[in-house]
Design an enzyme around this catalytic site. Structure first.
Site, PDB file in Angstrom:
ATOM      1  N   MET A 277      -1.630   4.683  -5.205  1.00  0.00           N
ATOM      2  CA  MET A 277      -0.419   3.890  -5.462  1.00  0.00           C
ATOM      3  C   MET A 277      -0.329   3.453  -6.929  1.00  0.00           C
ATOM      4  SD  MET A 277       1.512   3.636  -2.794  1.00  0.00           S
ATOM      5  CE  MET A 277       2.553   2.230  -3.129  1.00  0.00           C
ATOM      6  N   GLY A 278      -1.428   2.892  -7.435  1.00  0.00           N
ATOM      7  CA  GLY A 278      -1.429   2.390  -8.801  1.00  0.00           C
ATOM      8  C   GLY A 278      -1.220   3.499  -9.819  1.00  0.00           C
TER       9      GLY A 278
ATOM     10  N   ASN B  49      -9.206   0.505 -14.245  1.00  0.00           N
ATOM     11  CA  ASN B  49      -9.687   0.614 -12.868  1.00  0.00           C
ATOM     12  C   ASN B  49     -11.154   0.214 -12.857  1.00  0.00           C
ATOM     13  OD1 ASN B  49      -8.933   1.659 -10.091  1.00  0.00           O
ATOM     14  ND2 ASN B  49     -10.836   2.780 -10.451  1.00  0.00           N
ATOM     15  N   ARG B  50     -11.583  -0.417 -11.738  1.00  0.00           N
ATOM     16  CA  ARG B  50     -12.988  -0.844 -11.646  1.00  0.00           C
ATOM     17  C   ARG B  50     -13.916   0.325 -11.970  1.00  0.00           C
ATOM     18  NH1 ARG B  50     -15.200  -2.714  -5.835  1.00  0.00           N
ATOM     19  NH2 ARG B  50     -14.513  -0.581  -5.388  1.00  0.00           N
TER      20      ARG B  50
ATOM     21  N   VAL C  21      -4.668  -2.985  -6.031  1.00  0.00           N
ATOM     22  CA  VAL C  21      -5.958  -2.738  -5.367  1.00  0.00           C
ATOM     23  C   VAL C  21      -5.824  -3.018  -3.880  1.00  0.00           C
ATOM     24  CG1 VAL C  21      -7.253  -3.277  -7.464  1.00  0.00           C
ATOM     25  CG2 VAL C  21      -6.864  -5.078  -5.754  1.00  0.00           C
TER      26      VAL C  21
ATOM     27  N   SER D  25       7.770  -0.578  -1.423  1.00  0.00           N
ATOM     28  CA  SER D  25       7.878   0.303  -0.258  1.00  0.00           C
ATOM     29  C   SER D  25       8.250   1.715  -0.680  1.00  0.00           C
ATOM     30  CB  SER D  25       8.940  -0.231   0.694  1.00  0.00           C
ATOM     31  OG  SER D  25       9.076   0.659   1.770  1.00  0.00           O
TER      32      SER D  25
ATOM     33  N   LYS E 170       8.876  -7.808   2.477  1.00  0.00           N
ATOM     34  CA  LYS E 170       8.250  -6.487   2.674  1.00  0.00           C
ATOM     35  C   LYS E 170       7.648  -6.393   4.075  1.00  0.00           C
ATOM     36  CE  LYS E 170       6.297  -2.497   2.116  1.00  0.00           C
ATOM     37  NZ  LYS E 170       4.894  -2.318   2.074  1.00  0.00           N
TER      38      LYS E 170
ATOM     39  N   HIS F  10      10.390  -5.931   6.542  1.00  0.00           N
ATOM     40  CA  HIS F  10      10.828  -4.541   6.362  1.00  0.00           C
ATOM     41  C   HIS F  10       9.930  -3.609   7.180  1.00  0.00           C
ATOM     42  CE1 HIS F  10       9.907  -0.694   4.455  1.00  0.00           C
ATOM     43  NE2 HIS F  10      11.167  -0.627   4.082  1.00  0.00           N
ATOM     44  N   ASN F  11       8.628  -3.810   7.090  1.00  0.00           N
ATOM     45  CA  ASN F  11       7.712  -2.943   7.834  1.00  0.00           C
ATOM     46  C   ASN F  11       7.861  -3.150   9.342  1.00  0.00           C
ATOM     47  OD1 ASN F  11       6.816  -2.332   5.272  1.00  0.00           O
ATOM     48  ND2 ASN F  11       4.657  -2.343   5.833  1.00  0.00           N
TER      49      ASN F  11
ATOM     50  N   GLU G  87      10.759  -1.299  10.394  1.00  0.00           N
ATOM     51  CA  GLU G  87      10.392   0.132  10.384  1.00  0.00           C
ATOM     52  C   GLU G  87       9.700   0.505  11.709  1.00  0.00           C
ATOM     53  OE1 GLU G  87       8.188   1.313   6.811  1.00  0.00           O
ATOM     54  OE2 GLU G  87       6.794   2.372   8.129  1.00  0.00           O
TER      55      GLU G  87
ATOM     56  N   LYS H  88      -1.047  -0.303  10.834  1.00  0.00           N
ATOM     57  CA  LYS H  88      -1.838  -0.821   9.726  1.00  0.00           C
ATOM     58  C   LYS H  88      -1.897  -2.342   9.734  1.00  0.00           C
ATOM     59  CE  LYS H  88      -1.963   2.522   5.979  1.00  0.00           C
ATOM     60  NZ  LYS H  88      -1.271   2.799   4.713  1.00  0.00           N
TER      61      LYS H  88
ATOM     62  N   HIS I 172       7.507 -32.923  31.817  1.00  0.00           N
ATOM     63  CA  HIS I 172       7.847 -32.605  30.420  1.00  0.00           C
ATOM     64  C   HIS I 172       9.257 -33.049  30.040  1.00  0.00           C
ATOM     65  CE1 HIS I 172       4.131 -30.640  29.566  1.00  0.00           C
ATOM     66  NE2 HIS I 172       4.244 -29.817  30.593  1.00  0.00           N
TER      67      HIS I 172
HETATM   68  P1  NBP Z   1      -6.550   1.271  -1.886  1.00  0.00           P
HETATM   69  O1  NBP Z   1      -5.913   0.263  -1.006  1.00  0.00           O
HETATM   70  O2  NBP Z   1      -7.306   2.364  -1.241  1.00  0.00           O
HETATM   71  O3  NBP Z   1      -7.503   0.516  -2.916  1.00  0.00           O
HETATM   72  C1  NBP Z   1      -8.251   1.253  -3.841  1.00  0.00           C
HETATM   73  C2  NBP Z   1      -8.225   0.580  -5.181  1.00  0.00           C
HETATM   74  O4  NBP Z   1      -8.733  -0.759  -5.069  1.00  0.00           O
HETATM   75  C3  NBP Z   1      -9.123   1.292  -6.169  1.00  0.00           C
HETATM   76  O5  NBP Z   1      -8.523   1.239  -7.431  1.00  0.00           O
HETATM   77  C4  NBP Z   1     -10.396   0.460  -6.104  1.00  0.00           C
HETATM   78  O6  NBP Z   1     -11.189   0.577  -7.244  1.00  0.00           O
HETATM   79  C5  NBP Z   1      -9.801  -0.906  -6.013  1.00  0.00           C
HETATM   80  N1  NBP Z   1     -10.751  -1.941  -5.599  1.00  0.00           N
HETATM   81  C6  NBP Z   1     -11.365  -2.166  -4.412  1.00  0.00           C
HETATM   82 BR1  NBP Z   1     -11.194  -1.116  -2.940  1.00  0.00          BR
HETATM   83  N2  NBP Z   1     -12.157  -3.228  -4.406  1.00  0.00           N
HETATM   84  C7  NBP Z   1     -12.078  -3.729  -5.678  1.00  0.00           C
HETATM   85  C8  NBP Z   1     -12.671  -4.826  -6.298  1.00  0.00           C
HETATM   86  N3  NBP Z   1     -13.477  -5.658  -5.631  1.00  0.00           N
HETATM   87  N4  NBP Z   1     -12.391  -5.040  -7.593  1.00  0.00           N
HETATM   88  C9  NBP Z   1     -11.564  -4.216  -8.264  1.00  0.00           C
HETATM   89  N5  NBP Z   1     -10.957  -3.151  -7.701  1.00  0.00           N
HETATM   90  C10 NBP Z   1     -11.201  -2.905  -6.423  1.00  0.00           C
HETATM   91  O7  NBP Z   1      -5.456   1.895  -2.892  1.00  0.00           O
HETATM   92  P2  NBP Z   1      -3.973   2.399  -2.616  1.00  0.00           P
HETATM   93  O8  NBP Z   1      -3.893   3.190  -1.355  1.00  0.00           O
HETATM   94  O9  NBP Z   1      -3.514   2.998  -3.887  1.00  0.00           O
HETATM   95  O10 NBP Z   1      -3.180   1.047  -2.347  1.00  0.00           O
HETATM   96  C11 NBP Z   1      -3.086   0.016  -3.305  1.00  0.00           C
HETATM   97  C12 NBP Z   1      -2.310  -1.138  -2.703  1.00  0.00           C
HETATM   98  O11 NBP Z   1      -1.006  -0.679  -2.360  1.00  0.00           O
HETATM   99  C13 NBP Z   1      -2.899  -1.677  -1.411  1.00  0.00           C
HETATM  100  O12 NBP Z   1      -2.719  -3.064  -1.337  1.00  0.00           O
HETATM  101  C14 NBP Z   1      -2.109  -1.007  -0.329  1.00  0.00           C
HETATM  102  O13 NBP Z   1      -2.035  -1.774   0.863  1.00  0.00           O
HETATM  103  C15 NBP Z   1      -0.791  -0.870  -0.971  1.00  0.00           C
HETATM  104  N6  NBP Z   1      -0.117   0.338  -0.443  1.00  0.00           N
HETATM  105  C16 NBP Z   1       1.165   0.340  -0.329  1.00  0.00           C
HETATM  106  C17 NBP Z   1       1.811   1.437   0.144  1.00  0.00           C
HETATM  107  C18 NBP Z   1       3.233   1.395   0.219  1.00  0.00           C
HETATM  108  O14 NBP Z   1       3.880   2.259   0.787  1.00  0.00           O
HETATM  109  N7  NBP Z   1       3.796   0.408  -0.365  1.00  0.00           N
HETATM  110  C19 NBP Z   1       1.169   2.592   0.513  1.00  0.00           C
HETATM  111  C20 NBP Z   1      -0.130   2.589   0.374  1.00  0.00           C
HETATM  112  C21 NBP Z   1      -0.765   1.444  -0.104  1.00  0.00           C
HETATM  113  P3  NBP Z   1     -12.325   1.724  -7.326  1.00  0.00           P
HETATM  114  O15 NBP Z   1     -11.616   2.965  -7.746  1.00  0.00           O
HETATM  115  O16 NBP Z   1     -13.258   1.211  -8.335  1.00  0.00           O
HETATM  116  O17 NBP Z   1     -12.938   1.848  -5.959  1.00  0.00           O
END
Ligand code: NBP
Length: 480
Positions: A15-16, A34-35, A76, A130, A185, A188-189, A192, A263, A455
């Site tokens: 995502m990021g 990124n970490r 994250v 989203s 959001k 919204h979900n 969905e 989820k 009551h």
């Molecule tokens: P993930 O939810 O799988 O998270 C992975 C990221 O979090 C990596 O960059 C990882 O770093 C970092 N991270 C973790 Br895990 N623990 C950490 C910590 N303690 N300190 C620093 N970084 C940490 O990634 P994603 O699937 O790209 O989702 C990102 C966000 O977007 C989530 O909140 C997710 O729920 C949301 N999301 C939204 C949608 C949508 O449709 N809107 C879809 C999917 C996700 P690393 O690389 O060092 O392990």
């Protein structure tokens, strides 16, 4: 020296990474962090040509790369990781800087984080995003909360990278203070989930009621997609149903295990609706239907229970039935949006958010999973009357449901007769009928409550609080 990046993204998983590329493709200079630093290097190696990136290995380098006031997007894993990242970065920031959490945070966490960071002079912008990874790259629907002041600085950038509705309007607007963006959001979900459940029920009815094969049902959905049900979910449903499994030659839908996953945002929507006292029965049934599907042992036991075996309707009736299913689907969909918007209204009152419900429907028209032509109608309903107490109070929606109700009742009754489960259609119709009812059996419920627990109850003919001494058949008014 002040940095040059207008925005920074930390957390470069799928995502990021895509969000950072979206900013860069739109001409912004994007700081990256990124970490695990290898993710940052990979992004620059693979996509560095797409725009201007400033990679950083340490938190300090990352913060130094940002122009002031700093805009730092956190993408994250929601939960403890978000707190860890905030704890790492907040001490490096200065008053006026912004932390934008684009993850799927629970809105209560966002409220907590916003309050804590506000104390330190920092803006915390909980932002619902989203559209999944595709949306993050090409234009998501964006629901930012937080302060007006933060939105003034950040909003134009978010609007630039957001999806655009068919009329060119950005699918991004300032939702409201603190956790409002993540709340919207979440709902919204939830909607969905309800949309998907209703579509699944329509499919089941066409399969076992009308007796159509998946390829034919795909055609039916394509037809519906050209009408008032025009939406991303109906479109992809047709694609999924038309898909043939390469390994077996069967419709793919027949070889996919029928146990749906969730989820958690749908579950949150229902949990919070219970707290707010808002009946979101369509979303709740959708969450429960997924849960039930996953109870394989329970279902194995239940398969032996007595009931009708669905026998498909004769061909001429099947065609009429298919069009009645369209009406029932549309009417049930209107009810689930009605319930979701009721929840938004209630949350606005509870948390002090001034939510523009028409604008919220407007930013769901592009980028996100529930994007649909029908959302324009919701925007129009609130444009006519911003204080609309319910979508069903809108003349047009009320007229459409009135016109659909015969078909809707036929479909629910036919499903019951054939033994096809339709929890979404049935609860939507019950909600509609409960709202219509001149009197509800809640009067009896109140009588029971007074009987066993004293009551008390109110009367229709007199003010006051009453209790009946049931053994003596004596009713008396109580001081409240
Ligand atoms: P993930 O939810 O799988 O998270 C992975 C990221 O979090 C990596 O960059 C990882 O770093 C970092 N991270 C973790 Br895990 N623990 C950490 C910590 N303690 N300190 C620093 N970084 C940490 O990634 P994603 O699937 O790209 O989702 C990102 C966000 O977007 C989530 O909140 C997710 O729920 C949301 N999301 C939204 C949608 C949508 O449709 N809107 C879809 C999917 C996700 P690393 O690389 O060092 O392990």
């Amino acid at each position: 020296m002040a940095g040059t990046a207008q925005i920074g993204v930390t957390g470069l998983a799928v995502m990021g990474r895509n969000l950072a590329r979206n900013f860069a493709r739109n001409g912004y200079t994007v700081a990256l962090h990124n970490r695990t630093a290898s993710r940052t290097r990979d992004l620059v190696e693979q996509f560095g040509h797409e725009g201007t990136f400033v990679p950083a290995e340490t938190a300090e380098e990352f913060v130094a790369a940002l122009e002031r006031p700093r805009r730092l997007v956190v993408m994250v894993k929601a939960g403890a990781a978000t707190d860890a990242v905030i704890d790492e970065f907040a001490p490096l920031l200065e008053p006026g800087d912004m932390i934008i959490d684009g993850g799927n945070a629970h809105f209560a966490d966002t409220r907590r984080r916003e309050a804590a960071l506000r104390e330190r002079g920092l803006h915390f912008v909980g932002t619902g995003i989203s559209g999944g990874e595709e949306g993050a790259l090409n234009g998501p629907s964006i629901m930012p909360g937080g302060s007006e002041e933060a939105y003034e600085s950040l909003g134009p950038m978010l609007e630039t990278i957001s999806a655009k509705a068919a009329d060119g309007t950005p699918c991004c607007t300032h939702i409201g203070a603190d956790g409002a963006g993540h709340f919207v959001k979440m709902v919204h979900n939830g909607i969905e989930y309800a949309d998907m459940q209703l579509i699944a029920e329509a499919y089941d009815l066409l399969r076992h009621g009308a007796g159509y094969e998946p390829a034919r049902i795909a055609e039916v959905f394509r037809g519906w997609n050209a009408g008032r049900l025009d939406s991303y979910l109906i479109e992809i449903t047709a694609e999924v149903l038309a898909h043939v499994d390469a390994a077996t030659g069967q419709p793919l839908v027949d070889v996919i295990l029928d146990q749906a996953e969730q989820k958690g945002t749908g579950r949150w929507t229902v949990q919070i609706a219970l707290d707010l006292g808002v009946p979101v029965s369509g979303i709740a049934e959708a969450v429960f239907a997924r849960s039930l599907s996953g109870h394989a042992d329970l279902r194995a036991v239940g398969r032996g229970l007595a009931g009708p075996t669905p026998v498909a309707l004769p061909a001429d009736e099947a065609e009429r039935f298919a069009s009645q299913v369209e009406e029932a689907l549309y009417a049930s969909k209107v009810v689930s949006y009605t319930q979701g918007f009721h929840q938004l209204q209630a949350a606005g009152a509870e948390y002090g958010w001034t939510l523009d419900l028409g604008a919220i429907a407007g930013i769901w028209r592009g980028g996100c999973i529930i994007r649909a032509a029908f959302l324009d109608r919701i925007t129009a309903a609130y444009a006519k009357d911003a204080a609309l107490p319910s979508l069903l109070a809108d003349e047009q929606f009320a007229g459409e449901l009135g016109a659909a109700q015969d078909a809707w009742r036929t479909v629910v009754a036919t499903a019951a007769r054939l033994g096809i489960p339709v929890p979404g259609f049935a609860t939507a119709l019950s909600y509609y009928d409960a709202l219509r009812a001149p009197r509800l059996p809640a009067a009896l419920t109140q009588g029971q409550r007074d009987f066993f627990g004293a009551h008390t109850y109110h009367r229709v003919d007199r003010d006051g609080v009453f209790h009946t001494t049931w053994s003596e058949d004596r009713s008396e008014e109580q001081q409240s």
